[in-house]
Design an enzyme around this catalytic site. Sequence first.
Site, mmCIF file in Angstrom:
data_model
loop_
_atom_site.group_PDB
_atom_site.id
_atom_site.type_symbol
_atom_site.label_atom_id
_atom_site.label_comp_id
_atom_site.label_asym_id
_atom_site.label_seq_id
_atom_site.Cartn_x
_atom_site.Cartn_y
_atom_site.Cartn_z
ATOM 1 N N ASN A 10 0.883 -1.170 0.000
ATOM 2 C CA ASN A 10 0.000 0.000 0.000
ATOM 3 C C ASN A 10 0.913 1.210 0.000
ATOM 4 O O ASN A 10 1.538 1.513 1.008
ATOM 5 C CB ASN A 10 -0.892 -0.021 1.251
ATOM 6 C CG ASN A 10 -1.651 1.283 1.419
ATOM 7 O OD1 ASN A 10 -1.854 2.017 0.458
ATOM 8 N ND2 ASN A 10 -2.075 1.570 2.646
ATOM 9 N N TRP A 11 0.988 1.871 -1.137
ATOM 10 C CA TRP A 11 1.935 2.990 -1.263
ATOM 11 C C TRP A 11 1.432 4.244 -0.551
ATOM 12 O O TRP A 11 2.172 5.207 -0.396
ATOM 13 C CB TRP A 11 2.165 3.300 -2.748
ATOM 14 C CG TRP A 11 3.030 2.306 -3.472
ATOM 15 C CD1 TRP A 11 3.408 1.054 -3.033
ATOM 16 C CD2 TRP A 11 3.646 2.483 -4.754
ATOM 17 N NE1 TRP A 11 4.204 0.451 -3.970
ATOM 18 C CE2 TRP A 11 4.372 1.300 -5.042
ATOM 19 C CE3 TRP A 11 3.642 3.510 -5.688
ATOM 20 C CZ2 TRP A 11 5.092 1.138 -6.230
ATOM 21 C CZ3 TRP A 11 4.362 3.337 -6.864
ATOM 22 C CH2 TRP A 11 5.077 2.166 -7.127
ATOM 23 N N LYS A 12 0.178 4.283 -0.188
ATOM 24 C CA LYS A 12 -0.430 5.474 0.437
ATOM 25 C C LYS A 12 -0.210 6.687 -0.477
ATOM 26 O O LYS A 12 -0.206 6.528 -1.691
ATOM 27 C CB LYS A 12 0.143 5.707 1.832
ATOM 28 C CG LYS A 12 0.167 4.436 2.678
ATOM 29 C CD LYS A 12 0.405 4.720 4.123
ATOM 30 C CE LYS A 12 0.607 3.404 4.872
ATOM 31 N NZ LYS A 12 0.277 3.497 6.266
ATOM 32 N N HIS A 95 -9.421 1.328 4.295
ATOM 33 C CA HIS A 95 -8.171 1.439 5.058
ATOM 34 C C HIS A 95 -8.419 2.340 6.267
ATOM 35 O O HIS A 95 -9.192 3.308 6.179
ATOM 36 C CB HIS A 95 -7.059 2.007 4.169
ATOM 37 C CG HIS A 95 -5.710 1.895 4.801
ATOM 38 N ND1 HIS A 95 -5.276 2.799 5.746
ATOM 39 C CD2 HIS A 95 -4.727 0.986 4.658
ATOM 40 C CE1 HIS A 95 -4.055 2.426 6.151
ATOM 41 N NE2 HIS A 95 -3.702 1.342 5.501
ATOM 42 N N GLU A 97 -6.772 4.639 7.511
ATOM 43 C CA GLU A 97 -6.502 6.068 7.269
ATOM 44 C C GLU A 97 -7.685 6.725 6.569
ATOM 45 O O GLU A 97 -7.996 7.894 6.812
ATOM 46 C CB GLU A 97 -5.207 6.224 6.452
ATOM 47 C CG GLU A 97 -3.988 5.924 7.315
ATOM 48 C CD GLU A 97 -2.791 5.368 6.558
ATOM 49 O OE1 GLU A 97 -2.747 5.478 5.324
ATOM 50 O OE2 GLU A 97 -1.901 4.805 7.224
ATOM 51 N N GLU A 167 -5.615 -5.145 10.126
ATOM 52 C CA GLU A 167 -4.567 -4.167 10.425
ATOM 53 C C GLU A 167 -4.875 -3.451 11.734
ATOM 54 O O GLU A 167 -5.673 -2.497 11.756
ATOM 55 C CB GLU A 167 -4.491 -3.129 9.306
ATOM 56 C CG GLU A 167 -4.184 -3.710 7.954
ATOM 57 C CD GLU A 167 -3.520 -2.678 7.036
ATOM 58 O OE1 GLU A 167 -2.456 -2.995 6.513
ATOM 59 O OE2 GLU A 167 -4.053 -1.571 6.880
ATOM 60 N N GLY A 173 2.338 1.864 10.623
ATOM 61 C CA GLY A 173 3.313 2.953 10.507
ATOM 62 C C GLY A 173 3.995 3.312 11.804
ATOM 63 O O GLY A 173 4.644 4.350 11.901
ATOM 64 N N SER A 213 3.240 -2.557 10.071
ATOM 65 C CA SER A 213 4.689 -2.580 10.264
ATOM 66 C C SER A 213 5.334 -3.916 9.897
ATOM 67 O O SER A 213 6.329 -4.304 10.517
ATOM 68 C CB SER A 213 5.043 -2.175 11.703
ATOM 69 O OG SER A 213 4.587 -0.858 11.949
ATOM 70 N N GLY A 234 2.801 -1.314 4.188
ATOM 71 C CA GLY A 234 2.907 0.104 3.866
ATOM 72 C C GLY A 234 4.347 0.510 3.626
ATOM 73 O O GLY A 234 4.896 0.342 2.539
ATOM 74 N N GLY A 235 4.998 1.032 4.662
ATOM 75 C CA GLY A 235 6.347 1.588 4.551
ATOM 76 C C GLY A 235 7.346 0.697 3.824
ATOM 77 O O GLY A 235 8.075 1.149 2.931
#
Length: 249
Positions: A10-12, A95, A97, A167, A173, A213, A234-235
Amino acid sequence: MARKKIIAGNWKMNMTPSEAVKLVEELKPLVATEDADVVFCVPAIDIIPAMEAAKGSNIEIGAENMYFEEKGAFTGEISPAMLTDVGVKYVVLGHSERREYFAETSETVNKKMLKAFEHGLTPIMCCGETLEQREQGVTMDFIRQQVKVGFLNVTAAQAAISVIAYEPIWAIGTGKTATTAQAQEVCKAIRECIAEIYDEATAAAIRIQYGGSVNAATAPELFVQPDIDGGLVGGAALKPDFGKIVNWK
Ligand code: PEP
């Protein structure tokens, strides 16, 4: 039949289109595998260039969101037909976010789920508890509700090909991964919830990812769990580490 793992990035809101092309080129050889489905969920404007860059590889390009209407006066939104027209198959829905910053609710996620299926898109539906909810001991009640509402009026056949990403919000994150036992416990309970809503066959077919994470060090322990069918990352999906996560075995 054994479930095939699905490992999605997930590149956000990261990577301009030209950066996206570079990243896909860089990761392409690192994520080559036949053991898992590999999906890069990217910002809408990166979808076409990323797809061009991914041509001939095993990488599927997915979307991070879409709207639940067909078309019309919804400024700034992306429709399901816009995604399928360029060959998108996967879309992340709900998601945390988006729930936190863009007022998404399980009800709107459900509308998006139904619309995604209408267009032959596979949703990666996210769910997960806050730290307060975990500390209050209401994690499973909350997640069961998110899953039940999210899958309202979704057929068993549709549910069977869906992906759920568990999640925990406190692990996204933050560098804090849920312990393997915590992640497996919730993924198992989600599968049981699917069995209650549908049946055992649907529960056995649906793929459930862990996200929060995940990195190259934690992936092997997580992905070997019986109810964890891969990860939403993500990251670490923006780095060569993602190759190690995909080839975790
Ligand atoms: C995510 O964005 O879905 C996620 C899990 O992020 P991170 O891996 O950075 O925690």
